[in-house]
Enzyme design. Structure first.
Site, PDB file in Angstrom:
ATOM      1  N   PRO A   1       0.798  -1.226   0.000  1.00 30.40           N
ATOM      2  CA  PRO A   1       0.000   0.000   0.000  1.00 30.40           C
ATOM      3  C   PRO A   1       0.831   1.277   0.000  1.00 30.40           C
ATOM      4  O   PRO A   1       1.886   1.351   0.634  1.00 30.40           O
ATOM      5  CB  PRO A   1      -0.805  -0.102   1.307  1.00 30.40           C
ATOM      6  CG  PRO A   1      -0.097  -1.106   2.135  1.00 30.40           C
ATOM      7  CD  PRO A   1       0.569  -2.045   1.184  1.00 30.40           C
TER       8      PRO A   1
ATOM      9  N   TYR B   1      11.230   8.836   1.381  1.00 29.12           N
ATOM     10  CA  TYR B   1      11.220   7.775   0.364  1.00 29.12           C
ATOM     11  C   TYR B   1      11.922   8.148  -0.938  1.00 29.12           C
ATOM     12  O   TYR B   1      12.029   7.323  -1.842  1.00 29.12           O
ATOM     13  CB  TYR B   1       9.761   7.374   0.064  1.00 29.12           C
ATOM     14  CG  TYR B   1       9.061   6.808   1.288  1.00 29.12           C
ATOM     15  CD1 TYR B   1       9.522   5.633   1.879  1.00 29.12           C
ATOM     16  CD2 TYR B   1       7.977   7.459   1.859  1.00 29.12           C
ATOM     17  CE1 TYR B   1       8.899   5.123   3.016  1.00 29.12           C
ATOM     18  CE2 TYR B   1       7.348   6.955   2.988  1.00 29.12           C
ATOM     19  CZ  TYR B   1       7.813   5.787   3.556  1.00 29.12           C
ATOM     20  OH  TYR B   1       7.209   5.275   4.674  1.00 29.12           O
TER      21      TYR B   1
ATOM     22  N   ASN C   1       7.990  -5.542  -0.863  1.00 24.31           N
ATOM     23  CA  ASN C   1       7.928  -4.399   0.039  1.00 24.31           C
ATOM     24  C   ASN C   1       6.457  -4.284   0.407  1.00 24.31           C
ATOM     25  O   ASN C   1       5.653  -3.787  -0.377  1.00 24.31           O
ATOM     26  CB  ASN C   1       8.423  -3.112  -0.625  1.00 24.31           C
ATOM     27  CG  ASN C   1       8.380  -1.923   0.344  1.00 24.31           C
ATOM     28  OD1 ASN C   1       7.857  -2.039   1.451  1.00 24.31           O
ATOM     29  ND2 ASN C   1       8.920  -0.797  -0.087  1.00 24.31           N
TER      30      ASN C   1
ATOM     31  N   ALA D   1       3.180  -0.645   4.871  1.00 22.87           N
ATOM     32  CA  ALA D   1       2.735  -0.695   6.273  1.00 22.87           C
ATOM     33  C   ALA D   1       2.230  -2.080   6.682  1.00 22.87           C
ATOM     34  O   ALA D   1       2.216  -2.415   7.879  1.00 22.87           O
ATOM     35  CB  ALA D   1       1.657   0.353   6.506  1.00 22.87           C
TER      36      ALA D   1
ATOM     37  N   GLU E   1      12.623  -9.532   1.716  1.00 21.64           N
ATOM     38  CA  GLU E   1      11.845  -8.356   2.142  1.00 21.64           C
ATOM     39  C   GLU E   1      12.688  -7.109   1.917  1.00 21.64           C
ATOM     40  O   GLU E   1      13.869  -7.097   2.272  1.00 21.64           O
ATOM     41  CB  GLU E   1      11.535  -8.516   3.641  1.00 21.64           C
ATOM     42  CG  GLU E   1      10.889  -7.309   4.261  1.00 21.64           C
ATOM     43  CD  GLU E   1      10.700  -7.469   5.782  1.00 21.64           C
ATOM     44  OE1 GLU E   1      11.045  -8.529   6.345  1.00 21.64           O
ATOM     45  OE2 GLU E   1      10.213  -6.514   6.390  1.00 21.64           O
TER      46      GLU E   1
ATOM     47  N   HIS F   1      12.795  -2.612   1.982  1.00 22.16           N
ATOM     48  CA  HIS F   1      12.218  -1.320   2.339  1.00 22.16           C
ATOM     49  C   HIS F   1      13.110  -0.217   1.820  1.00 22.16           C
ATOM     50  O   HIS F   1      14.341  -0.334   1.877  1.00 22.16           O
ATOM     51  CB  HIS F   1      12.077  -1.179   3.860  1.00 22.16           C
ATOM     52  CG  HIS F   1      11.202  -2.231   4.445  1.00 22.16           C
ATOM     53  ND1 HIS F   1       9.835  -2.176   4.352  1.00 22.16           N
ATOM     54  CD2 HIS F   1      11.497  -3.388   5.075  1.00 22.16           C
ATOM     55  CE1 HIS F   1       9.318  -3.250   4.915  1.00 22.16           C
ATOM     56  NE2 HIS F   1      10.312  -4.016   5.357  1.00 22.16           N
TER      57      HIS F   1
ATOM     58  N   ARG G   1      13.241   4.602  12.402  1.00 22.89           N
ATOM     59  CA  ARG G   1      11.987   5.355  12.372  1.00 22.89           C
ATOM     60  C   ARG G   1      11.142   5.068  13.625  1.00 22.89           C
ATOM     61  O   ARG G   1      11.667   4.596  14.627  1.00 22.89           O
ATOM     62  CB  ARG G   1      11.255   5.038  11.062  1.00 22.89           C
ATOM     63  CG  ARG G   1      12.107   5.431   9.845  1.00 22.89           C
ATOM     64  CD  ARG G   1      11.374   5.241   8.546  1.00 22.89           C
ATOM     65  NE  ARG G   1      10.191   6.075   8.482  1.00 22.89           N
ATOM     66  CZ  ARG G   1       9.201   5.906   7.599  1.00 22.89           C
ATOM     67  NH1 ARG G   1       9.280   4.919   6.716  1.00 22.89           N
ATOM     68  NH2 ARG G   1       8.166   6.707   7.594  1.00 22.89           N
TER      69      ARG G   1
HETATM   70  C1  DQA Z   1       8.291   1.111   3.769  1.00 23.55           C
HETATM   71  C2  DQA Z   1       8.388   1.330   5.294  1.00 23.55           C
HETATM   72  C3  DQA Z   1       7.023   1.132   5.952  1.00 23.55           C
HETATM   73  O1  DQA Z   1       7.126   1.362   7.346  1.00 23.55           O
HETATM   74  C4  DQA Z   1       6.018   2.109   5.388  1.00 23.55           C
HETATM   75  O2  DQA Z   1       4.740   1.878   5.943  1.00 23.55           O
HETATM   76  C5  DQA Z   1       5.961   2.062   3.896  1.00 23.55           C
HETATM   77  C6  DQA Z   1       7.214   1.980   3.157  1.00 23.55           C
HETATM   78  C7  DQA Z   1       9.612   1.431   3.059  1.00 23.55           C
HETATM   79  O3  DQA Z   1       9.781   1.002   1.922  1.00 23.55           O
HETATM   80  O4  DQA Z   1      10.468   2.123   3.627  1.00 23.55           O
HETATM   81  O5  DQA Z   1       4.900   2.199   3.295  1.00 23.55           O
HETATM   82  O6  DQA Z   1       7.982  -0.252   3.533  1.00 23.55           O
END
Ligand code: DQA
Length: 154
Positions: A17, A30, A81, A84, A105, A107, A114
């Site tokens: 999402p 991001y 990814n 959330a 996984e 990110h 964070r």
């Molecule tokens: C994320 C980190 C998650 O905490 C966040 O909710 C995202 C993006 C990242 O790529 O840094 O939507 O997955």
């Protein structure tokens, strides 16, 4: 005789999402790169290393779960990814655990730098490993890590 070693690797790339908003969404966290650019980067990288990828983004948990269920016969690996859902979804974790398709996984941000609610990932325990904090590069690193793992497995 058909050899496992030469079978084309197909990787499913799942974006969860809000990742459709990349480029516009909190660029200080991001970055300014869009999801289309990330998918293009990955497709180019896939060509270079001789694999195939398919990318899917969804804001809906069930769509991601269906894609994971359907991945069994089509893909040798998953890079996800989950956005959330990483921090909330036992259902996505259970789907990955059920299909047993090797998963990495990723990110964009370093989730451990964070808010505390981002420090726990439900996916980490069922993934081969996690890459977090390298912006769009996290995906490229994740793809290489997954492909190395799959090639060494054969
Ligand atoms: C994320 C980190 C998650 O905490 C966040 O909710 C995202 C993006 C990242 O790529 O840094 O939507 O997955």
């Amino acid at each position: 005789m058909y050899s496992q070693a030469f079978r084309q690797l197909n990787i499913l790339v799942l974006h969860g999402p809000n990742l459709n908003l990349l480029g516009k969404r909190e660029p200080l966290i991001y970055g300014s790169v869009t999801l289309d650019s990330i998918n293009r980067l990955l497709t180019e990288e896939a060509d270079i290393i001789g694999i195939r990828i398919e990318c899917l983004q969804s804001n809906h948990e069930g769509v991601l779960i269906d894609a994971i269920h359907d991945s069994c016969d089509k893909y040798q690996g998953i890079m996800i990814n989950a956005g959330a859902y990483t921090h909330t979804s036992i259902a996505i974790r259970d789907a990955l655990s059920a299909v047993k398709v090797p998963t990495v996984e990723v990110h964009l941000s370093n989730i451990y730098q964070r808010e505390p609610f981002r420090h726990h990932s439900y996916i980490a325990a069922v993934a081969i490993g996690q890459i977090s904090g390298f912006g769009a590069q996290s995906y490229k690193l994740g793809l290489h890590a997954l492909v190395d793992h799959l090639r060494n497995e054969r």
